[in-house]
Design a protein around this motif. Sequence first.
Motif, short mmCIF file in Angstrom:
data_model
loop_
_atom_site.label_atom_id
_atom_site.label_comp_id
_atom_site.label_asym_id
_atom_site.label_seq_id
_atom_site.Cartn_x
_atom_site.Cartn_y
_atom_site.Cartn_z
N ALA A 67 -1.55 1.71 5.53
CA ALA A 67 -1.43 3.08 6.03
C ALA A 67 -0.20 3.22 6.92
O ALA A 67 0.54 4.21 6.81
CB ALA A 67 -2.69 3.46 6.81
N ARG A 68 0.02 2.26 7.80
CA ARG A 68 1.17 2.34 8.71
C ARG A 68 2.49 2.26 7.95
O ARG A 68 3.45 2.93 8.28
CB ARG A 68 1.07 1.21 9.75
CG ARG A 68 2.18 1.24 10.77
CD ARG A 68 2.15 2.57 11.55
NE ARG A 68 3.25 2.62 12.48
CZ ARG A 68 4.40 3.26 12.25
NH1 ARG A 68 4.60 3.90 11.11
NH2 ARG A 68 5.35 3.26 13.16
N THR A 69 2.51 1.45 6.89
CA THR A 69 3.72 1.33 6.08
C THR A 69 4.03 2.66 5.38
O THR A 69 5.18 3.10 5.36
CB THR A 69 3.56 0.20 5.04
OG1 THR A 69 3.31 -1.03 5.74
CG2 THR A 69 4.80 0.05 4.19
N VAL A 70 3.01 3.30 4.85
CA VAL A 70 3.21 4.61 4.20
C VAL A 70 3.73 5.63 5.21
O VAL A 70 4.68 6.36 4.92
CB VAL A 70 1.92 5.09 3.52
CG1 VAL A 70 2.03 6.55 3.08
CG2 VAL A 70 1.57 4.21 2.35
N LEU A 71 3.15 5.66 6.39
CA LEU A 71 3.60 6.61 7.43
C LEU A 71 5.06 6.33 7.82
O LEU A 71 5.84 7.26 8.01
CB LEU A 71 2.70 6.54 8.65
CG LEU A 71 1.30 7.09 8.46
CD1 LEU A 71 0.43 6.77 9.68
CD2 LEU A 71 1.33 8.57 8.19
N PHE A 72 5.39 5.05 7.94
CA PHE A 72 6.77 4.68 8.29
C PHE A 72 7.74 5.16 7.22
O PHE A 72 8.77 5.76 7.50
CB PHE A 72 6.85 3.17 8.48
CG PHE A 72 8.23 2.66 8.74
CD1 PHE A 72 8.82 2.83 9.98
CD2 PHE A 72 8.94 2.00 7.75
CE1 PHE A 72 10.10 2.37 10.22
CE2 PHE A 72 10.21 1.52 7.99
CZ PHE A 72 10.80 1.71 9.24
N LEU A 73 7.41 4.89 5.95
CA LEU A 73 8.29 5.30 4.86
C LEU A 73 8.40 6.83 4.76
O LEU A 73 9.48 7.36 4.51
CB LEU A 73 7.80 4.71 3.54
CG LEU A 73 7.89 3.19 3.44
CD1 LEU A 73 7.21 2.69 2.17
CD2 LEU A 73 9.34 2.73 3.51
N GLU A 74 7.31 7.52 4.99
CA GLU A 74 7.36 8.98 4.98
C GLU A 74 8.23 9.51 6.11
O GLU A 74 8.95 10.50 5.94
CB GLU A 74 5.95 9.57 5.08
CG GLU A 74 5.17 9.45 3.79
CD GLU A 74 3.76 9.98 3.89
OE1 GLU A 74 3.26 10.23 5.03
OE2 GLU A 74 3.13 10.15 2.84
N SER A 75 8.21 8.83 7.26
CA SER A 75 9.07 9.27 8.37
C SER A 75 10.55 9.12 8.01
O SER A 75 11.38 9.90 8.48
CB SER A 75 8.75 8.50 9.65
OG SER A 75 9.26 7.18 9.61
N LEU A 76 10.88 8.16 7.17
CA LEU A 76 12.26 7.99 6.74
C LEU A 76 12.69 9.12 5.80
O LEU A 76 13.83 9.57 5.85
CB LEU A 76 12.45 6.65 6.03
CG LEU A 76 12.19 5.41 6.87
CD1 LEU A 76 12.37 4.15 6.04
CD2 LEU A 76 13.07 5.38 8.11
N LEU A 77 11.73 9.58 5.01
CA LEU A 77 12.04 10.70 4.10
C LEU A 77 12.26 11.99 4.88
O LEU A 77 13.06 12.84 4.50
CB LEU A 77 10.90 10.90 3.10
CG LEU A 77 10.72 9.81 2.07
CD1 LEU A 77 9.48 10.06 1.23
CD2 LEU A 77 11.96 9.71 1.16
N ASP A 78 11.52 12.14 5.99
CA ASP A 78 11.63 13.35 6.80
C ASP A 78 12.89 13.36 7.65
O ASP A 78 13.32 14.43 8.09
CB ASP A 78 10.40 13.48 7.72
CG ASP A 78 9.12 13.73 6.93
OD1 ASP A 78 9.22 14.21 5.78
OD2 ASP A 78 8.05 13.45 7.46
#
Length: 79
Positions: A67-78
Amino acid sequence: MAGLLVEEPSPRALPDLPILLLHGTDDEISPLPLVRMTTRTAPRAELDVVPGGHDVLTGTGRRCVAARTVLFLESLLDA
């Protein structure tokens, strides 16, 4: 880091890139204070402590890691 010579950057400094560090609460191989020191040399590093030992990908906190990895990667997209 691809293409950088071994001498660049200095071994004590991490590149100015987004880095996610995940550390198990019961990790006896990589002491948490040393991992925290690493975050001081990387201005964009994020450190999360998750349940489990050294092998956070398959340990008791693996769902937290995912879950934390997905959130981290999504923050990079944003960004």
